[in-house]
Design a protein around this motif. Structure first.
Motif, PDB file in Angstrom:
ATOM      1  N   VAL A 129       0.834  -1.199   0.000  1.00 22.69           N
ATOM      2  CA  VAL A 129       0.000   0.000   0.000  1.00 22.69           C
ATOM      3  C   VAL A 129       0.875   1.258   0.000  1.00 22.69           C
ATOM      4  N   GLY A 130       1.940   1.250   0.765  1.00 21.00           N
ATOM      5  CA  GLY A 130       2.849   2.399   0.797  1.00 21.00           C
ATOM      6  C   GLY A 130       3.462   2.676  -0.571  1.00 21.00           C
ATOM      7  N   ARG A 131       3.921   1.631  -1.237  1.00 21.30           N
ATOM      8  CA  ARG A 131       4.498   1.800  -2.578  1.00 21.30           C
ATOM      9  C   ARG A 131       3.441   2.298  -3.557  1.00 21.30           C
ATOM     10  N   PHE A 132       2.264   1.682  -3.505  1.00 22.38           N
ATOM     11  CA  PHE A 132       1.177   2.079  -4.397  1.00 22.38           C
ATOM     12  C   PHE A 132       0.787   3.540  -4.205  1.00 22.38           C
ATOM     13  N   ILE A 133       0.560   3.952  -2.963  1.00 23.02           N
ATOM     14  CA  ILE A 133       0.025   5.292  -2.721  1.00 23.02           C
ATOM     15  C   ILE A 133       1.045   6.357  -3.114  1.00 23.02           C
ATOM     16  N   ARG A 134       2.325   6.067  -2.943  1.00 18.81           N
ATOM     17  CA  ARG A 134       3.340   7.027  -3.385  1.00 18.81           C
ATOM     18  C   ARG A 134       3.339   7.151  -4.903  1.00 18.81           C
ATOM     19  N   ARG A 135       3.155   6.029  -5.603  1.00 19.37           N
ATOM     20  CA  ARG A 135       3.085   6.065  -7.072  1.00 19.37           C
ATOM     21  C   ARG A 135       1.815   6.761  -7.544  1.00 19.37           C
ATOM     22  N   ALA A 136       0.723   6.574  -6.822  1.00 18.10           N
ATOM     23  CA  ALA A 136      -0.565   7.140  -7.224  1.00 18.10           C
ATOM     24  C   ALA A 136      -0.722   8.601  -6.827  1.00 18.10           C
ATOM     25  N   ALA A 137       0.084   9.082  -5.903  1.00 13.85           N
ATOM     26  CA  ALA A 137      -0.102  10.427  -5.346  1.00 13.85           C
ATOM     27  C   ALA A 137      -0.250  11.520  -6.410  1.00 13.85           C
ATOM     28  N   PRO A 138       0.604  11.593  -7.432  1.00 14.04           N
ATOM     29  CA  PRO A 138       0.405  12.663  -8.426  1.00 14.04           C
ATOM     30  C   PRO A 138      -0.963  12.584  -9.118  1.00 14.04           C
ATOM     31  N   GLU A 139      -1.416  11.381  -9.408  1.00 14.48           N
ATOM     32  CA  GLU A 139      -2.734  11.211 -10.031  1.00 14.48           C
ATOM     33  C   GLU A 139      -3.855  11.582  -9.063  1.00 14.48           C
ATOM     34  N   ILE A 140      -3.696  11.202  -7.814  1.00 12.13           N
ATOM     35  CA  ILE A 140      -4.678  11.559  -6.787  1.00 12.13           C
ATOM     36  C   ILE A 140      -4.784  13.076  -6.676  1.00 12.13           C
ATOM     37  N   PHE A 141      -3.643  13.745  -6.580  1.00 12.03           N
ATOM     38  CA  PHE A 141      -3.653  15.198  -6.440  1.00 12.03           C
ATOM     39  C   PHE A 141      -4.283  15.872  -7.661  1.00 12.03           C
ATOM     40  N   SER A 142      -4.034  15.333  -8.837  1.00 14.94           N
ATOM     41  CA  SER A 142      -4.634  15.887 -10.060  1.00 14.94           C
ATOM     42  C   SER A 142      -6.149  15.714 -10.053  1.00 14.94           C
ATOM     43  N   SER A 143      -6.622  14.537  -9.640  1.00 10.51           N
ATOM     44  CA  SER A 143      -8.074  14.307  -9.546  1.00 10.51           C
ATOM     45  C   SER A 143      -8.715  15.291  -8.581  1.00 10.51           C
ATOM     46  N   VAL A 144      -8.103  15.468  -7.430  1.00 15.12           N
ATOM     47  CA  VAL A 144      -8.628  16.381  -6.421  1.00 15.12           C
ATOM     48  C   VAL A 144      -8.665  17.809  -6.974  1.00 15.12           C
ATOM     49  N   GLU A 145      -7.612  18.213  -7.659  1.00 15.81           N
ATOM     50  CA  GLU A 145      -7.576  19.561  -8.238  1.00 15.81           C
ATOM     51  C   GLU A 145      -8.684  19.752  -9.276  1.00 15.81           C
ATOM     52  N   ARG A 146      -8.929  18.730 -10.108  1.00 19.62           N
ATOM     53  CA  ARG A 146      -9.979  18.858 -11.121  1.00 19.62           C
ATOM     54  C   ARG A 146     -11.359  19.004 -10.471  1.00 19.62           C
ATOM     55  N   ILE A 147     -11.608  18.241  -9.408  1.00 18.61           N
ATOM     56  CA  ILE A 147     -12.910  18.351  -8.730  1.00 18.61           C
ATOM     57  C   ILE A 147     -13.020  19.684  -8.007  1.00 18.61           C
ATOM     58  N   GLU A 148     -11.961  20.138  -7.376  1.00 19.61           N
ATOM     59  CA  GLU A 148     -12.004  21.447  -6.716  1.00 19.61           C
ATOM     60  C   GLU A 148     -12.290  22.551  -7.741  1.00 19.61           C
ATOM     61  N   ALA A 149     -11.723  22.439  -8.941  1.00 19.61           N
ATOM     62  CA  ALA A 149     -11.992  23.426  -9.985  1.00 19.61           C
ATOM     63  C   ALA A 149     -13.447  23.346 -10.448  1.00 19.61           C
ATOM     64  N   ALA A 150     -13.967  22.127 -10.578  1.00 23.24           N
ATOM     65  CA  ALA A 150     -15.378  21.954 -10.980  1.00 23.24           C
ATOM     66  C   ALA A 150     -16.317  22.520  -9.923  1.00 23.24           C
ATOM     67  N   LEU A 151     -15.976  22.323  -8.662  1.00 24.20           N
ATOM     68  CA  LEU A 151     -16.800  22.852  -7.581  1.00 24.20           C
ATOM     69  C   LEU A 151     -16.748  24.379  -7.542  1.00 24.20           C
ATOM     70  N   ALA A 152     -15.564  24.933  -7.777  1.00 20.18           N
ATOM     71  CA  ALA A 152     -15.408  26.400  -7.777  1.00 20.18           C
ATOM     72  C   ALA A 152     -16.199  27.033  -8.925  1.00 20.18           C
ATOM     73  N   ALA A 153     -16.381  26.301 -10.010  1.00 17.21           N
ATOM     74  CA  ALA A 153     -17.097  26.819 -11.178  1.00 17.21           C
ATOM     75  C   ALA A 153     -18.619  26.733 -11.022  1.00 17.21           C
ATOM     76  N   GLN A 154     -19.096  26.038  -9.993  1.00 19.89           N
ATOM     77  CA  GLN A 154     -20.542  25.888  -9.774  1.00 19.89           C
ATOM     78  C   GLN A 154     -21.135  27.213  -9.322  1.00 19.89           C
ATOM     79  N   PRO A 155     -22.344  27.541  -9.822  1.00 22.71           N
ATOM     80  CA  PRO A 155     -23.006  28.753  -9.332  1.00 22.71           C
ATOM     81  C   PRO A 155     -23.328  28.624  -7.844  1.00 22.71           C
ATOM     82  N   ARG A 156     -23.246  29.727  -7.166  1.00 26.30           N
ATOM     83  CA  ARG A 156     -23.496  29.710  -5.713  1.00 26.30           C
ATOM     84  C   ARG A 156     -24.878  30.134  -5.390  1.00 26.30           C
TER      85      ARG A 156
END
Length: 187
Positions: free
Chosen positions: A160-187
């Motif tokens: 799990v430690g090896r996997f999560i370190r390898r996946a971290a850049p992809e995880i961070f990118s996914s989170v950034e894309r969702i945060e951007a989608a949420l920021a674009a939502q009308p309030r």
């Protein structure tokens, strides 16, 4: 939102996790709460996101742990015992870059052939976001802190430690894309 699917998911996850793995159940509930918050950015897929968030870790349940790889065990359980919606099963099977961990475990081909990755990047990213911004106790966190916590819990040299370190850049990118989608939502 598909309230029937969400209600069913809650019943299944609670039955499998609440008594046997109460901390995992707390995490699951927190992930589902994030999904309900993110759902409006997905429109018609809100119910599917909340249901998959609720069931994403069901494969940790002791009675379901056949391979010891919870995304695969959970997806097989949902498909075989419940005849669950194919999209939901594929989301559970592939949540949070499970293919990368499956490779570490020698299960990549099995996972990929049995449960192909869903072709809906926003939905896939949303489930990653919900999982990776929720602590083991169900509280909010950052993806960076979550990755650090996982490595600390399992150890640097564990599968799990090896996997999560390898996946971290992809995880961070996914989170950034969702945060951007949420920021674009009308309030």
């Amino acid at each position: 939102m598909d309230e029937a699917m969400v209600g069913w998911a809650i019943q299944v996850a609670e039955a499998e996790l609440s008594t046997a793995l109460p901390r995992r159940w707390a995490h699951t509930q927190g992930v589902a709460e994030r999904a309900a918050e993110v759902g409006p950015a997905l429109g018609k897929n809100t119910g599917l996101l909340v249901a998959s968030a609720t069931l994403h870790d069901v494969g940790y349940a002791p009675r379901l742990a056949v391979t010891g790889f919870h995304p695969l065990d959970g997806a097989r359980f949902l498909r075989d015992e419940h005849g669950a919606d194919e999209r939901l099963v594929r989301l559970v099977a592939n949540h949070s870059f499970a293919l990368l961990e499956a490779k570490e475990r020698g299960l990549r081909d099995e996972l990929a052939s049995e449960f192909p990755l869903l072709d809906d990047p926003l939905l896939v990213d949303a489930l990653v976001y919900c999982d990776m911004t929720t602590t083991p106790d169900g509280d909010r966190t950052t993806a960076q802190n979550r990755v650090t916590e996982i490595v600390g819990r399992y150890g640097d040299n564990s599968v799990v430690g090896r996997f999560i370190r390898r996946a971290a850049p992809e995880i961070f990118s996914s989170v950034e894309r969702i945060e951007a989608a949420l920021a674009a939502q009308p309030r």
